[in-house]
Design a protein around this motif. Structure first.
Motif, PDB file in Angstrom:
ATOM      1  N   UNK A   1      34.191   1.505  41.192  1.00 15.45           N
ATOM      2  CA  UNK A   1      33.369   3.012  41.199  1.00 15.45           C
ATOM      3  C   UNK A   1      33.765   4.038  42.028  1.00 15.45           C
ATOM      4  N   UNK A   2      34.759   3.782  42.927  1.00 17.34           N
ATOM      5  CA  UNK A   2      35.609   4.706  43.469  1.00 17.34           C
ATOM      6  C   UNK A   2      36.270   5.656  42.339  1.00 17.34           C
ATOM      7  N   UNK A   3      36.802   5.034  41.297  1.00 11.86           N
ATOM      8  CA  UNK A   3      37.476   5.712  40.463  1.00 11.86           C
ATOM      9  C   UNK A   3      36.688   6.457  39.194  1.00 11.86           C
ATOM     10  N   UNK A   4      35.461   6.155  39.316  1.00 16.85           N
ATOM     11  CA  UNK A   4      34.454   6.683  38.287  1.00 16.85           C
ATOM     12  C   UNK A   4      33.513   7.882  38.698  1.00 16.85           C
ATOM     13  N   UNK A   5      34.162   8.814  39.269  1.00 16.31           N
ATOM     14  CA  UNK A   5      33.428  10.028  40.073  1.00 16.31           C
ATOM     15  C   UNK A   5      32.406  10.762  38.941  1.00 16.31           C
ATOM     16  N   UNK A   6      32.941  10.892  37.642  1.00 21.34           N
ATOM     17  CA  UNK A   6      32.089  11.557  36.764  1.00 21.34           C
ATOM     18  C   UNK A   6      31.078  10.948  36.003  1.00 21.34           C
TER      19      UNK A   6
END
Length: 331
Positions: free
Chosen positions: A123-128
């Motif tokens: 989730x830290x990599x799925x900002x958008x």
């Protein structure tokens, strides 16, 4: 919208009942002391200029001032402006297995805890992107619908456990169906599912459901948690291993073949959850290659703080308390 910026300071409000109890204890001590000094009527004549009401009023003012200081420290705020933000992303439903077999410790600290660590990293990599959560065991439930609030999503993930689903088992088909219901049915793309499970119980309907989702434009990536060698399932309360009807210890093993078939049927990839960072990077790379859609997000950007008003009230109360005399007029 009203909020406290530093909610942890509000815990200090728990001291107020303690202070009230201490104040009552002081009043009882004063009363008992009067009785012990000597003749009670004579003592009351000697201290007749003392006003219990003013003494109590001073305490109440100090208590209210203390409360104002705590609220000031917590910083009460209200939103003053909202702005619509357009981002390019996709909708992702995370489907997490919380059956008791996920408590097996063939990967440390357990399959379930490693899965939670992976989701947090992902989730830290799925900002958008918008993210939703489905948990399942013998039944499947939407734990959180699609949202851009990844902080809230993280809280739901951290609380996921076998206790959240009363019926045990591994109904992957049901979980995929529930996840699909969380998407916009009109969209024929921009949709992905991440299935995280050990796949221990073979679900004959799972592959069929995966193909159905693929027909609706859903890509399914599967994450296998555990090892093919397997591990016993330990009861967290008793610490004993689960046994079958013949008294043999039940060994829970990762079913890689089923998870691989589900991923291939829905245009996704299968990954065994060994290194969290590596798997998260591979999954996000898959998402980056998908066609993106515009996701609108209403965010409250500016907040007006009111801590200064509570500081003024606290200062005024503490200053005014100094000018309240505990003496009363004697007539």
């Amino acid at each position: 919208m009203v909020r406290f910026e530093h909610t942890e300071h509000l815990l200090l409000l728990l001291l107020i009942p303690v202070l009230i109890l201490l104040f009552r204890a002081v009043l009882r001590w004063k009363k008992n002391t009067v009785k012990k000094i000597g003749d009670e009527m004579l003592v009351r004549q000697l201290i007749r200029s003392f006003s219990p009401k003013k003494y109590t009023a001073r305490f109440i003012i100090v208590l209210l001032s203390f409360s104002c200081l705590i609220i000031a420290a917590a910083n009460l705020q209200s939103a003053t402006r909202a702005e619509k933000i357009n981002r390019q992303g996709i909708d992702i439903m995370i489907v997490l297995d919380v059956s008791r077999s996920m408590l097996a410790a063939d990967i440390k600290p357990s399959r379930l805890e490693r899965s939670k660590q992976f989701i947090s990293k992902l989730m830290n990599k799925l900002e958008n992107d918008r993210v939703g959560l489905v948990i399942f065991a013998g039944r499947a439930y939407v734990q959180m619908p699609l949202t851009s609030d990844h902080t809230a999503a993280g809280l739901y993930v951290s609380n996921a456990s076998p206790d959240a689903v009363p019926a045990q088992g591994t109904v992957i088909a049901d979980a995929l169906k529930v996840a699909n219901s969380g998407f916009n049915a009109k969209d024929k793309k921009y949709k992905a599912v991440i299935l995280i499970t050990d796949g221990e119980d073979h679900d004959e309907q799972a592959l069929k459901m995966a193909k159905q989702l693929a027909g609706n434009g859903v890509v399914i990536h599967t994450i296998g948690v555990g090892s093919t060698q397997g591990a016993p399932i330990v009861n967290p309360i008793t610490g004993e291993s689960r046994r079958d009807l013949h008294g043999n210890i039940v060994i829970s093993r990762l079913n890689e073949q089923e998870l691989t078939d589900i991923a291939h049927a829905a245009n996704g990839i299968y990954q065994q959850l060994n290194d969290i960072e590596t798997v998260a990077d591979k999954i996000t790379a898959q998402f980056a290659g998908m066609e993106q859609k515009t996701i609108q997000d209403n965010r409250l950007l500016n907040y007006r703080s009111f801590f200064q008003w509570f500081l003024v009230l606290a200062f005024a109360g503490l200053t005014g308390e100094l000018f309240i005399s505990e003496k009363r007029k004697i007539t």
